[in-house]
Design a protein around this motif. Structure first.
Motif, PDB file in Angstrom:
ATOM      1  N   THR A 117       0.817  -1.215   0.000  1.00  0.00           N
ATOM      2  CA  THR A 117       0.000   0.000   0.000  1.00  0.00           C
ATOM      3  C   THR A 117       0.853   1.268   0.000  1.00  0.00           C
ATOM      4  O   THR A 117       0.515   2.237  -0.679  1.00  0.00           O
ATOM      5  CB  THR A 117      -0.921   0.013   1.226  1.00  0.00           C
ATOM      6  N   HIS A 118       1.949   1.258   0.767  1.00  0.00           N
ATOM      7  CA  HIS A 118       2.748   2.486   0.876  1.00  0.00           C
ATOM      8  C   HIS A 118       3.461   2.792  -0.451  1.00  0.00           C
ATOM      9  O   HIS A 118       3.479   3.940  -0.899  1.00  0.00           O
ATOM     10  CB  HIS A 118       3.750   2.368   2.025  1.00  0.00           C
ATOM     11  N   ALA A 119       3.989   1.773  -1.073  1.00  0.00           N
ATOM     12  CA  ALA A 119       4.659   1.978  -2.371  1.00  0.00           C
ATOM     13  C   ALA A 119       3.656   2.493  -3.395  1.00  0.00           C
ATOM     14  O   ALA A 119       3.959   3.399  -4.186  1.00  0.00           O
ATOM     15  CB  ALA A 119       5.274   0.658  -2.846  1.00  0.00           C
ATOM     16  N   ARG A 120       2.457   1.941  -3.372  1.00  0.00           N
ATOM     17  CA  ARG A 120       1.453   2.368  -4.360  1.00  0.00           C
ATOM     18  C   ARG A 120       0.993   3.793  -4.074  1.00  0.00           C
ATOM     19  O   ARG A 120       0.774   4.588  -4.998  1.00  0.00           O
ATOM     20  CB  ARG A 120       0.281   1.390  -4.352  1.00  0.00           C
ATOM     21  N   ALA A 121       0.876   4.130  -2.798  1.00  0.00           N
ATOM     22  CA  ALA A 121       0.473   5.497  -2.444  1.00  0.00           C
ATOM     23  C   ALA A 121       1.523   6.491  -2.942  1.00  0.00           C
ATOM     24  O   ALA A 121       1.188   7.536  -3.511  1.00  0.00           O
ATOM     25  CB  ALA A 121       0.289   5.614  -0.940  1.00  0.00           C
ATOM     26  N   LEU A 122       2.795   6.152  -2.759  1.00  0.00           N
ATOM     27  CA  LEU A 122       3.871   7.041  -3.217  1.00  0.00           C
ATOM     28  C   LEU A 122       3.889   7.129  -4.739  1.00  0.00           C
ATOM     29  O   LEU A 122       4.075   8.198  -5.310  1.00  0.00           O
ATOM     30  CB  LEU A 122       5.227   6.536  -2.707  1.00  0.00           C
ATOM     31  N   GLN A 123       3.636   6.012  -5.355  1.00  0.00           N
ATOM     32  CA  GLN A 123       3.722   5.977  -6.820  1.00  0.00           C
ATOM     33  C   GLN A 123       2.676   6.875  -7.475  1.00  0.00           C
ATOM     34  O   GLN A 123       2.953   7.545  -8.460  1.00  0.00           O
ATOM     35  CB  GLN A 123       3.555   4.538  -7.300  1.00  0.00           C
ATOM     36  N   VAL A 124       1.463   6.880  -6.918  1.00  0.00           N
ATOM     37  CA  VAL A 124       0.425   7.712  -7.549  1.00  0.00           C
ATOM     38  C   VAL A 124       0.414   9.128  -6.987  1.00  0.00           C
ATOM     39  O   VAL A 124      -0.321   9.975  -7.462  1.00  0.00           O
ATOM     40  CB  VAL A 124      -0.985   7.084  -7.451  1.00  0.00           C
ATOM     41  N   GLY A 125       1.222   9.371  -5.961  1.00  0.00           N
ATOM     42  CA  GLY A 125       1.376  10.744  -5.500  1.00  0.00           C
ATOM     43  C   GLY A 125       0.266  11.283  -4.628  1.00  0.00           C
ATOM     44  O   GLY A 125       0.028  12.498  -4.609  1.00  0.00           O
ATOM     45  N   VAL A 126      -0.417  10.411  -3.868  1.00  0.00           N
ATOM     46  CA  VAL A 126      -1.440  10.952  -2.961  1.00  0.00           C
ATOM     47  C   VAL A 126      -0.764  11.831  -1.909  1.00  0.00           C
ATOM     48  O   VAL A 126       0.399  11.620  -1.553  1.00  0.00           O
ATOM     49  CB  VAL A 126      -2.257   9.831  -2.260  1.00  0.00           C
ATOM     50  N   LYS A 127      -1.490  12.825  -1.435  1.00  0.00           N
ATOM     51  CA  LYS A 127      -0.940  13.741  -0.433  1.00  0.00           C
ATOM     52  C   LYS A 127      -1.334  13.318   0.987  1.00  0.00           C
ATOM     53  O   LYS A 127      -0.776  13.796   1.966  1.00  0.00           O
ATOM     54  CB  LYS A 127      -1.452  15.162  -0.676  1.00  0.00           C
ATOM     55  N   ILE A 128      -2.338  12.471   1.051  1.00  0.00           N
ATOM     56  CA  ILE A 128      -2.798  11.958   2.355  1.00  0.00           C
ATOM     57  C   ILE A 128      -2.882  10.447   2.259  1.00  0.00           C
ATOM     58  O   ILE A 128      -3.372   9.906   1.261  1.00  0.00           O
ATOM     59  CB  ILE A 128      -4.183  12.539   2.721  1.00  0.00           C
ATOM     60  N   HIS A 129      -2.415   9.793   3.306  1.00  0.00           N
ATOM     61  CA  HIS A 129      -2.426   8.326   3.339  1.00  0.00           C
ATOM     62  C   HIS A 129      -2.879   7.958   4.755  1.00  0.00           C
ATOM     63  O   HIS A 129      -3.220   8.854   5.547  1.00  0.00           O
ATOM     64  CB  HIS A 129      -1.011   7.849   3.018  1.00  0.00           C
ATOM     65  N   GLY A 130      -2.905   6.679   5.094  1.00  0.00           N
ATOM     66  CA  GLY A 130      -3.329   6.373   6.449  1.00  0.00           C
ATOM     67  C   GLY A 130      -3.637   4.906   6.650  1.00  0.00           C
ATOM     68  O   GLY A 130      -3.064   4.037   5.986  1.00  0.00           O
ATOM     69  N   CYS A 131      -4.543   4.639   7.570  1.00  0.00           N
ATOM     70  CA  CYS A 131      -4.866   3.261   7.922  1.00  0.00           C
ATOM     71  C   CYS A 131      -6.337   3.165   8.312  1.00  0.00           C
ATOM     72  O   CYS A 131      -6.976   4.162   8.656  1.00  0.00           O
ATOM     73  CB  CYS A 131      -3.964   2.768   9.044  1.00  0.00           C
ATOM     74  N   THR A 132      -6.820   1.935   8.283  1.00  0.00           N
ATOM     75  CA  THR A 132      -8.251   1.669   8.462  1.00  0.00           C
ATOM     76  C   THR A 132      -8.441   0.423   9.308  1.00  0.00           C
ATOM     77  O   THR A 132      -7.772  -0.589   9.063  1.00  0.00           O
ATOM     78  CB  THR A 132      -8.912   1.399   7.083  1.00  0.00           C
ATOM     79  N   VAL A 133      -9.365   0.468  10.256  1.00  0.00           N
ATOM     80  CA  VAL A 133      -9.835  -0.760  10.906  1.00  0.00           C
ATOM     81  C   VAL A 133     -11.246  -1.014  10.386  1.00  0.00           C
ATOM     82  O   VAL A 133     -12.094  -0.115  10.393  1.00  0.00           O
ATOM     83  CB  VAL A 133      -9.853  -0.655  12.440  1.00  0.00           C
ATOM     84  N   HIS A 134     -11.470  -2.233   9.912  1.00  0.00           N
ATOM     85  CA  HIS A 134     -12.769  -2.548   9.307  1.00  0.00           C
ATOM     86  C   HIS A 134     -13.202  -3.971   9.665  1.00  0.00           C
ATOM     87  O   HIS A 134     -12.355  -4.821   9.993  1.00  0.00           O
ATOM     88  CB  HIS A 134     -12.684  -2.385   7.782  1.00  0.00           C
ATOM     89  N   PHE A 135     -14.487  -4.213   9.570  1.00  0.00           N
ATOM     90  CA  PHE A 135     -14.978  -5.586   9.692  1.00  0.00           C
ATOM     91  C   PHE A 135     -14.585  -6.351   8.433  1.00  0.00           C
ATOM     92  O   PHE A 135     -14.514  -5.774   7.336  1.00  0.00           O
ATOM     93  CB  PHE A 135     -16.498  -5.603   9.849  1.00  0.00           C
ATOM     94  N   VAL A 136     -14.342  -7.638   8.602  1.00  0.00           N
ATOM     95  CA  VAL A 136     -13.932  -8.480   7.485  1.00  0.00           C
ATOM     96  C   VAL A 136     -15.159  -9.130   6.853  1.00  0.00           C
ATOM     97  O   VAL A 136     -16.002  -9.711   7.547  1.00  0.00           O
ATOM     98  CB  VAL A 136     -12.931  -9.561   7.964  1.00  0.00           C
ATOM     99  N   THR A 137     -15.239  -8.978   5.543  1.00  0.00           N
ATOM    100  CA  THR A 137     -16.285  -9.629   4.753  1.00  0.00           C
ATOM    101  C   THR A 137     -15.591 -10.452   3.671  1.00  0.00           C
ATOM    102  O   THR A 137     -14.370 -10.314   3.482  1.00  0.00           O
ATOM    103  CB  THR A 137     -17.198  -8.565   4.094  1.00  0.00           C
TER     104      THR A 137
END
Ligand code: GRF
Length: 212
Positions: A117-137
């Protein structure tokens, strides 16, 4: 008191954050698919039963999932927390524990599901990144979102610096999500998860400091 089982594959820093938060929950067991996972030692240091179930010992994912499910069921947990668990769980497993499995993912879902995820975020140049807790489906990294934390992406960032900034936030939001679960405050609705009694700013954290 409610109980949880934590599934890991490696380092175990999220497991450690959960344990250090001293939540009103019993961590009944930690299970790793990787015998070398450092998190197993963290669990044992806290007096928690730590088991390994090596995927390589099973002929199929279904067989592995079935054994994992029955090992977990012994502990009768209220919740299964995936904390850096790197295997994909099949539909049968997910449905057996429906609405009782949560995961931490290192991106602001639905952006960047899956790996790197971090490499892909850097590659597309997003200015905001982060993390998520979610229920699994059954659909990977697409379940109802409980809490997210955002961090800035800097021009000088590389994968390591960005991952470290995100990881700090993971260690904040995962214990928080589990706390809410143990307090029966998570309600899954059409639009996602409502947290009883929580304000928007409790579910969406911003970390403006580059390295607080
Ligand atoms: C974390 O970044 C988590 O979001 C991802 O894998 C990493 C696990 O780290 N799924 P740790 O084992 O909790 O230290």
């Amino acid at each position: 008191m409610k109980s949880i089982v934590v599934l890991i594959s490696g380092r175990g820093s999220n497991l450690e954050a959960i344990l250090k938060a001293r939540l009103p929950v019993k961590v009944a067991a930690v299970i790793s698919n990787n015998p070398q996972a450092k998190g197993l030692a963290i669990a044992r240091a806290h007096g928690i039963e730590a088991l390994t179930l090596d995927r390589k010992q099973f002929a199929s994912r279904e067989a592995f999932d079935a054994e994992l499910a029955s090992r977990i069921a012994v502990f009768k947990p209220d919740l299964i927390a995936l904390a850096g668990f790197m295997l994909i769980l099949g539909d049968v497993f997910v449905e057996r524990f429906a609405n009782r499995i949560i995961n931490i993912h290192p991106s602001l879902l639905p952006a960047f599901p899956g790996l790197d995820t971090h490499a892909r975020a850097l590659q597309v140049g997003v200015k905001i990144h982060g993390c998520t807790v979610h229920f699994v489906t059954p659909k990977l990294d697409h379940g109802p979102i409980i809490i997210q934390a955002a961090v800035p992406v800097l021009a000088v960032d590389n994968e390591t610096t960005l991952a470290a900034r995100v990881l700090k936030q993971e260690h904040r939001i995962y214990p928080q999500a589990i706390r809410w679960f143990t307090e029966d405050r998570l309600v899954i609705e059409n639009r996602g998860v409502r947290v009883i009694g929580a304000k928007a700013e409790h579910m969406a954290l911003f970390s403006p400091g580059v390295d607080e």
